[in-house]
Design a protein around this motif. Structure first.
Motif, PDB file in Angstrom:
ATOM      1  N   THR A 128      -7.936  -1.936  -3.082  1.00 31.55           N
ATOM      2  CA  THR A 128      -7.584  -3.033  -2.225  1.00 31.55           C
ATOM      3  C   THR A 128      -6.466  -2.745  -0.876  1.00 31.55           C
ATOM      4  O   THR A 128      -7.063  -3.301  -0.068  1.00 31.55           O
ATOM      5  N   ALA A 129      -5.735  -2.434  -1.849  1.00 28.78           N
ATOM      6  CA  ALA A 129      -4.193  -2.576  -1.103  1.00 28.78           C
ATOM      7  C   ALA A 129      -3.599  -1.183  -1.861  1.00 28.78           C
ATOM      8  O   ALA A 129      -3.629  -0.707  -2.843  1.00 28.78           O
ATOM      9  N   ASN A 131      -0.070  -0.773  -0.344  1.00 28.90           N
ATOM     10  CA  ASN A 131       1.705  -1.199   0.444  1.00 28.90           C
ATOM     11  C   ASN A 131       2.692  -0.796   0.029  1.00 28.90           C
ATOM     12  O   ASN A 131       3.117  -1.085  -1.421  1.00 28.90           O
ATOM     13  N   ASN A 136       1.424   0.993   4.851  1.00 29.17           N
ATOM     14  CA  ASN A 136      -0.043   0.165   4.397  1.00 29.17           C
ATOM     15  C   ASN A 136      -0.765   0.971   4.228  1.00 29.17           C
ATOM     16  O   ASN A 136      -1.510   1.065   5.797  1.00 29.17           O
ATOM     17  N   PHE A 137      -1.030   1.997   3.637  1.00 24.89           N
ATOM     18  CA  PHE A 137      -2.540   3.131   3.916  1.00 24.89           C
ATOM     19  C   PHE A 137      -3.450   2.524   3.292  1.00 24.89           C
ATOM     20  O   PHE A 137      -4.228   1.997   2.634  1.00 24.89           O
ATOM     21  N   ALA A 138      -4.596   3.517   4.580  1.00 18.71           N
ATOM     22  CA  ALA A 138      -6.100   3.304   4.141  1.00 18.71           C
ATOM     23  C   ALA A 138      -6.677   4.175   3.171  1.00 18.71           C
ATOM     24  O   ALA A 138      -6.916   5.405   3.444  1.00 18.71           O
ATOM     25  N   ARG A 140      -8.705   6.803   0.759  1.00 19.50           N
ATOM     26  CA  ARG A 140      -9.631   7.505   0.664  1.00 19.50           C
ATOM     27  C   ARG A 140      -9.809   8.310   0.044  1.00 19.50           C
ATOM     28  O   ARG A 140      -8.755   9.303  -0.507  1.00 19.50           O
ATOM     29  N   GLU A 142     -11.887   4.973  -1.612  1.00 16.91           N
ATOM     30  CA  GLU A 142     -11.265   3.351  -1.665  1.00 16.91           C
ATOM     31  C   GLU A 142     -12.205   3.660  -3.860  1.00 16.91           C
ATOM     32  O   GLU A 142     -11.673   1.979  -3.959  1.00 16.91           O
TER      33      GLU A 142
END
Length: 191
Positions: A128-129, A131, A136-138, A140, A142
Motif C-alpha cells: 500500500t505504500a 515512500n 513516493n513510488f507507485a 507495480r 502491488e
C-alpha cells in the motif's frame, strides 16, 4: 596486354587500401540495453524488517546506476529500462535542478523490494505504500500470492533524484488478511 601504367599503380592502390584498413579500430559489439541498465556504481544500500508477527520479511536493496545519457561504446542515446523516451544530458541536468538553480550531481538509483513468506501457508499480500526521500513510488504489481518459504516482489523502481547519503529511511505499507501494517526500513551501506 597489360599496360605499364596499370602495373605501377597497383602497388600504390594496394598500399592505400591496406593503410585505410589498419587505421580503423576493430568493431566491438554494441552493448545491449539490459547490460547498460544492469550496471551499478558505488556501494549498495540494504535494509530489512519483519511484518505481521514475523510471518513476512521485507528486504529492500538500492543500487546507484550510471548516467543513462549515452551508450559509451556507440555514443548513441539509450532509453532507460523504466522509460520509453530517450534521456538527453540536458534532460538529466534539468531534472536535477532544485528551486535555487543549483545542480545535483548524484547518479540515479534503482530500488528493489522483496517480500519473503516465513509462514506455513500461502499468503496474499498487497503493498500500500513505498515512500522515501527518493520518491513516493507507485509499486507495480502491488498484489502477490506467496507460497511458504518463497519470495516475491514488484518491478524495480528507479529514482532520478539521486542518493546523497549512506542511510535512507523507506516507509513500506503492507496488507495481509485485512490487517494493515506500516514500517520504516533504514537502508544502510552494504558491500
Amino acid at each position: 596486354m597489360v599496360s605499364l601504367h596499370r602495373l605501377t599503380a597497383l602497388p600504390f592502390v594496394a598500399a592505400l587500401v591496406l593503410a585505410g584498413a589498419c587505421t580503423n579500430p576493430p568493431e566491438r559489439p554494441a552493448r545491449t540495453l539490459a547490460e547498460l541498465s544492469s550496471a551499478r556504481i558505488g556501494p549498495s544500500l540494504r535494509g530489512t524488517t519483519m511484518f505481521f508477527n514475523d510471518r513476512v520479511s521485507a528486504v529492500i536493496t538500492l543500487d546507484r546506476l550510471p548516467e543513462p545519457a549515452a551508450d559509451p561504446v556507440s555514443g548513441h542515446p539509450v532509453t532507460g529500462p523504466y522509460r520509453s523516451e530517450v534521456v538527453s544530458p540536458e534532460e538529466i541536468l534539468a531534472a536535477r535542478r532544485n528551486q535555487t538553480g543549483s545542480v545535483h550531481h548524484h547518479p540515479p538509483a534503482r530500488l528493489r523490494l522483496h517480500l519473503v513468506n516465513h509462514g506455513d501457508t500461502s499468503i496474499s499480500v498487497r503493498i500500500t505504500a513505498f515512500n522515501s526521500v527518493l520518491g513516493n513510488f507507485a509499486v507495480r504489481p502491488e498484489h502477490f500470492t506467496i507460497a511458504p518459504g518463497e519470495t516475491a516482489g514488484p518491478d524495480p523502481m528507479t529514482s532520478r533524484l539521486g542518493v546523497a547519503g549512506t542511510e535512507i529511511p523507506v516507509t513500506v505499507g503492507l496488507v495481509l488478511d485485512g490487517v494493515s501494517e506500516t514500517r520504516t526500513i533504514i537502508l544502510r551501506t552494504h558491500p
